[in-house]
Design a protein around this motif. Structure first.
Motif, PDB file in Angstrom:
ATOM      1  N   LEU A  85       1.489   0.160   6.004  1.00  0.00           N
ATOM      2  CA  LEU A  85       2.143   1.439   5.770  1.00  0.00           C
ATOM      3  C   LEU A  85       1.619   2.464   6.760  1.00  0.00           C
ATOM      4  CD1 LEU A  85       4.122   2.948   3.893  1.00  0.00           C
ATOM      5  CD2 LEU A  85       2.165   3.566   2.479  1.00  0.00           C
ATOM      6  N   LEU A  86       2.535   3.082   7.497  1.00  0.00           N
ATOM      7  CA  LEU A  86       2.195   4.148   8.428  1.00  0.00           C
ATOM      8  C   LEU A  86       2.570   5.471   7.776  1.00  0.00           C
ATOM      9  CD1 LEU A  86       1.146   4.486  11.410  1.00  0.00           C
ATOM     10  CD2 LEU A  86       3.551   4.810  12.036  1.00  0.00           C
ATOM     11  N   ILE A  87       1.573   6.331   7.586  1.00  0.00           N
ATOM     12  CA  ILE A  87       1.761   7.601   6.876  1.00  0.00           C
ATOM     13  C   ILE A  87       1.789   8.734   7.894  1.00  0.00           C
ATOM     14  CG2 ILE A  87       0.813   9.166   5.141  1.00  0.00           C
ATOM     15  CD1 ILE A  87      -0.620   6.752   3.929  1.00  0.00           C
ATOM     16  N   LYS A  88       2.845   9.524   7.813  1.00  0.00           N
ATOM     17  CA  LYS A  88       3.004  10.657   8.719  1.00  0.00           C
ATOM     18  C   LYS A  88       2.880  11.962   7.941  1.00  0.00           C
ATOM     19  CE  LYS A  88       6.163   8.148  11.783  1.00  0.00           C
ATOM     20  NZ  LYS A  88       7.490   8.185  12.454  1.00  0.00           N
ATOM     21  N   PRO A  89       2.169  12.943   8.487  1.00  0.00           N
ATOM     22  CA  PRO A  89       2.055  14.220   7.769  1.00  0.00           C
ATOM     23  C   PRO A  89       3.388  14.942   7.658  1.00  0.00           C
ATOM     24  CG  PRO A  89       1.085  14.389   9.966  1.00  0.00           C
ATOM     25  CD  PRO A  89       1.407  12.943   9.740  1.00  0.00           C
ATOM     26  N   GLY A  92       9.392  10.844   7.781  1.00  0.00           N
ATOM     27  CA  GLY A  92       9.354   9.675   6.917  1.00  0.00           C
ATOM     28  C   GLY A  92       8.279   8.675   7.301  1.00  0.00           C
ATOM     29  N   ASN A  93       7.692   8.042   6.302  1.00  0.00           N
ATOM     30  CA  ASN A  93       6.709   6.996   6.533  1.00  0.00           C
ATOM     31  C   ASN A  93       7.405   5.690   6.910  1.00  0.00           C
ATOM     32  OD1 ASN A  93       4.745   8.846   5.829  1.00  0.00           O
ATOM     33  ND2 ASN A  93       4.652   8.160   3.689  1.00  0.00           N
ATOM     34  N   LEU A  94       6.655   4.788   7.542  1.00  0.00           N
ATOM     35  CA  LEU A  94       7.179   3.495   7.961  1.00  0.00           C
ATOM     36  C   LEU A  94       6.412   2.384   7.267  1.00  0.00           C
ATOM     37  CD1 LEU A  94       7.505   4.153  11.822  1.00  0.00           C
ATOM     38  CD2 LEU A  94       9.278   4.393  10.071  1.00  0.00           C
ATOM     39  N   ALA A  95       7.122   1.311   6.914  1.00  0.00           N
ATOM     40  CA  ALA A  95       6.494   0.205   6.195  1.00  0.00           C
ATOM     41  C   ALA A  95       6.881  -1.124   6.807  1.00  0.00           C
ATOM     42  CB  ALA A  95       6.895   0.236   4.721  1.00  0.00           C
ATOM     43  N   GLN A  96       5.963  -2.083   6.664  1.00  0.00           N
ATOM     44  CA  GLN A  96       6.201  -3.428   7.170  1.00  0.00           C
ATOM     45  C   GLN A  96       5.602  -4.429   6.188  1.00  0.00           C
ATOM     46  OE1 GLN A  96       5.404  -4.051  11.407  1.00  0.00           O
ATOM     47  NE2 GLN A  96       4.454  -6.017  10.937  1.00  0.00           N
ATOM     48  N   LEU A  97       6.327  -5.502   5.933  1.00  0.00           N
ATOM     49  CA  LEU A  97       5.854  -6.575   5.062  1.00  0.00           C
ATOM     50  C   LEU A  97       5.773  -7.848   5.886  1.00  0.00           C
ATOM     51  CD1 LEU A  97       5.011  -7.317   2.194  1.00  0.00           C
ATOM     52  CD2 LEU A  97       7.406  -7.839   1.693  1.00  0.00           C
ATOM     53  N   THR A 100       7.972  -8.112   9.080  1.00  0.00           N
ATOM     54  CA  THR A 100       9.313  -7.552   8.941  1.00  0.00           C
ATOM     55  C   THR A 100       9.245  -6.055   8.677  1.00  0.00           C
ATOM     56  OG1 THR A 100      10.124  -9.643   8.011  1.00  0.00           O
ATOM     57  CG2 THR A 100      11.467  -7.675   7.651  1.00  0.00           C
ATOM     58  N   ARG A 101       9.906  -5.267   9.532  1.00  0.00           N
ATOM     59  CA  ARG A 101      10.005  -3.829   9.314  1.00  0.00           C
ATOM     60  C   ARG A 101      10.969  -3.573   8.162  1.00  0.00           C
ATOM     61  NH1 ARG A 101       9.613   0.598  12.730  1.00  0.00           N
ATOM     62  NH2 ARG A 101       7.839  -0.520  13.608  1.00  0.00           N
ATOM     63  N   LEU A 102      10.557  -2.759   7.223  1.00  0.00           N
ATOM     64  CA  LEU A 102      11.370  -2.465   6.054  1.00  0.00           C
ATOM     65  C   LEU A 102      12.222  -1.229   6.288  1.00  0.00           C
ATOM     66  CD1 LEU A 102       8.693  -3.063   3.264  1.00  0.00           C
ATOM     67  CD2 LEU A 102      10.382  -4.682   4.130  1.00  0.00           C
ATOM     68  N   ASP A 103      13.400  -1.205   5.660  1.00  0.00           N
ATOM     69  CA  ASP A 103      14.280  -0.046   5.783  1.00  0.00           C
ATOM     70  C   ASP A 103      13.660   1.189   5.129  1.00  0.00           C
ATOM     71  OD1 ASP A 103      16.180  -1.577   7.101  1.00  0.00           O
ATOM     72  OD2 ASP A 103      17.253  -2.084   5.255  1.00  0.00           O
ATOM     73  N   SER A 104      12.867   0.961   4.074  1.00  0.00           N
ATOM     74  CA  SER A 104      12.240   2.059   3.345  1.00  0.00           C
ATOM     75  C   SER A 104      10.878   1.601   2.834  1.00  0.00           C
ATOM     76  CB  SER A 104      13.118   2.487   2.165  1.00  0.00           C
ATOM     77  OG  SER A 104      12.408   3.322   1.269  1.00  0.00           O
ATOM     78  N   PRO A 105       9.896   2.506   2.755  1.00  0.00           N
ATOM     79  CA  PRO A 105       8.615   2.131   2.149  1.00  0.00           C
ATOM     80  C   PRO A 105       8.751   1.603   0.727  1.00  0.00           C
ATOM     81  CG  PRO A 105       8.388   4.202   3.336  1.00  0.00           C
ATOM     82  CD  PRO A 105       9.859   3.864   3.323  1.00  0.00           C
TER      83      PRO A 105
END
Length: 408
Positions: A85-89, A92-97, A100-105
Motif C-alpha cells: 500500500l502506497l499512502i499519499k498525503p 488517492g492511495n495505490l495498492a498492489q496484491l 497485481t496493481r489493484l483498481d482501488s485499495p
C-alpha cells in the motif's frame, strides 16, 4: 492468520523498517514517543485502510517524504499473499496484491485481518455515537469488503443531499408553487431514493452484525469481569417505521423512504438529513442501565475490551484466526484483567503487543514471546525510530521506571 514479514518506508517515525515475524506473541517495548505504536498502526491500516489514531492520511507520511509505503506478507491457512500500500498525503492511495496493481485499495480488505485494542477504545463506551458506528462499519468491511463500497456510496449521497438541503432551502420551501421549487423537490426525491437504497443495505448489515456479536461480547465480558453486571448490545435505528430488529434491506429501504417523507419539512428547515444510518447508535447496556454514564472505570475498560474480543471471536467463528493487537493497554488494566486478557491472547495464532516498560507486561505472558526494543535516534537534522536486538521473555531486562506521559 499471521504476518510473516512487515516492511515500512517513510511511515511516521520509521524511514525504514524490515521486521520478520512469526506465529505466537511478539512484544514491542519502548518509551512513549519512540515509535512502537507506529508499527502496529501500520498493520492495522493495511487491514482496515484507516488508522485507529488519526482520521486522515497526512500524519502517516514521514515529514519531508512524498509518500509512505506499507508491505506485508500474510499467511492464511498456508496460503501466502503479499500486500502493498502506497499512502499519499494528498490524492488517492495505490495498492498492489502480489504483483497485481489493484483498481482501488479496497481490494486489500480481507487480506490481513486484525483486531486491535488500544487506550483510545474507551471512547467506544464513553464517546459519541460516531465512534460506535465506525466500530461496526470497520467490522463489516473486514468481513464483507463489499460493504465498504456501500458505506462509501451512502456517504457520497448523504453529502449531496445535505448540500441540496442547505443550498436550495428557499426553493424547497416554496415547493411546487414555483419552477425552482419543483426542480429542487424533484432532485430531492432522486437523492431520497438513492439514500434509502444504500441506507437500507447498511442498516440491515449492522443489525445482523449486532445480533451475531452479542453472544461473543457477552462471553468475553464474562471472562474479563465475571463479577460485573451482564452486558448487552442493541442497535438503535432512526428508521422508526420498520419492524424491530428487521434486517431485510428491502423492507428497511421502504421504511426509510417513508420516514424521509414524514421528516421532509423538518429536514428542509434544519438543512440536514435526520433519518438514516449516519444518525444511528449502538446502545451498550450493563444490566438495565446504559454503560455510558453508569459504568464504573473498570466496567468501562472491560466493556471496551469485550467489544474488541467479541470481534476476535466472531472472526474466528468465520474460520479465520485474526491477528490480535494489544496497543499499550496492559498499563490501563488491573492484575486480574491483565491475566484474563493474556489467557485469551494465548489462544490467538499471532499476537502483537506494545508496552512502555517491561513492568507493564503481565506475569503470565508466555516465556516464548519475542521482545523487540524500540528506541529513538536524534541527530542534528532528523529524529527517527530504530529496532534494537531481539530477546525472548525469559531474558527480558528488569523493570524500568515508567516514562513520562508524552505522546506515543
Amino acid at each position: 492468520m499471521h504476518i510473516r514479514s512487515l516492511t515500512l518506508r517513510d511511515f511516521r517515525s520509521w524511514p525504514n523498517l524490515s521486521l520478520n515475524l512469526r506465529p505466537g506473541v511478539t512484544v514491542l517495548v519502548g518509551r512513549n514517543g519512540h515509535g512502537k505504536t507506529n508499527i502496529v498502526e501500520a498493520v492495522g491500516y493495511l487491514a482496515h485502510l484507516g488508522s485507529h489514531r488519526v482520521s486522515g492520511d497526512g500524519p502517516l507520511v514521514r515529514s519531508g517524504a512524498d509518500d509512505a509505503r506499507i508491505s506485508a506478507v500474510a499467511v492464511n491457512n498456508g496460503r501466502e499473499l503479499a500486500a502493498h500500500l502506497l499512502i499519499k498525503p494528498r490524492g488517492g492511495n495505490l495498492a498492489q496484491l502480489n504483483r497485481t496493481r489493484l483498481d482501488s485499495p479496497r481490494g486489500l480488505l480481507g487480506v490481513v485481518k486484525t483486531v486491535l485494542f488500544a487506550p483510545e477504545d474507551i471512547s467506544l463506551v464513553r464517546g459519541e455515537p460516531v465512534e460506535r458506528r465506525r466500530y461496526l462499519d470497520e467490522v463489516l468491511a473486514t468481513r464483507y469488503p463489499r460493504m465498504a463500497g456501500v458505506k462509501g456510496d451512502y456517504d457520497k449521497v448523504l453529502r449531496q443531499r445535505n448540500a441540496l438541503l442547505r443550498s436550495a432551502s428557499g426553493a424547497l420551501r416554496r415547493g411546487y408553487d414555483s419552477d425552482d421549487g419543483a426542480a429542487a423537490l424533484t432532485t430531492l426525491d432522486a437523492w431520497d431514493g438513492q439514500l434509502a437504497a444504500f441506507g437500507g443495505q447498511l442498516t440491515a448489515a449492522r443489525i445482523a452484525l449486532v445480533a451475531e456479536l452479542g453472544e461473543h461480547v457477552t462471553t468475553a465480558y464474562g471472562i474479563i469481569a465475571p463479577e460485573s453486571r451482564p452486558p448487552s448490545l442493541n442497535y438503535r435505528s432512526t428508521i422508526t417505521t420498520a419492524p424491530d430488529d428487521c434486517c431485510d434491506a428491502e423492507v428497511l429501504e421502504a421504511a426509510m423512504l417513508t420516514d424521509l417523507a414524514h421528516n421532509r419539512n423538518r429536514e428542509i428547515e434544519r438543512g440536514q438529513s435526520l433519518v438514516g444510518p449516519h444518525r444511528d447508535d449502538l446502545e451498550l447496556m450493563l444490566g438495565n442501565e446504559p454503560a455510558r454514564g453508569f459504568a464504573s472505570h473498570g466496567e468501562t475498560w472491560s466493556f471496551a475490551l469485550a467489544l474488541r474480543l467479541g470481534v476476535f471471536s466472531l472472526f474466528r467463528a468465520d474460520g479465520t484466526d485474526p491477528i490480535l493487537i494489544l496497543d499499550d493497554v496492559f498499563a490501563e488494566l488491573d492484575a486480574s484483567r491483565r491475566e484474563a486478557l493474556t489467557q485469551i491472547a494465548k489462544t490467538a495464532e499471532q499476537v502483537l503487543i506494545t508496552a512502555a516498560v517491561d513492568g507493564d507486561l503481565p506475569a503470565n505472558l508466555d516465556g516464548s514471546a519475542r521482545i523487540h526494543r524500540v528506541s529513538m535516534i536524534t541527530d542534528d537534522s532528523d529524529r527517527y525510530s530504530v529496532l534494537d536486538a531481539v530477546a525472548d521473555r525469559s531474558a527480558e531486562a528488569s523493570d524500568a521506571d515508567r516514562p513520562g506521559d508524552d505522546d506515543r
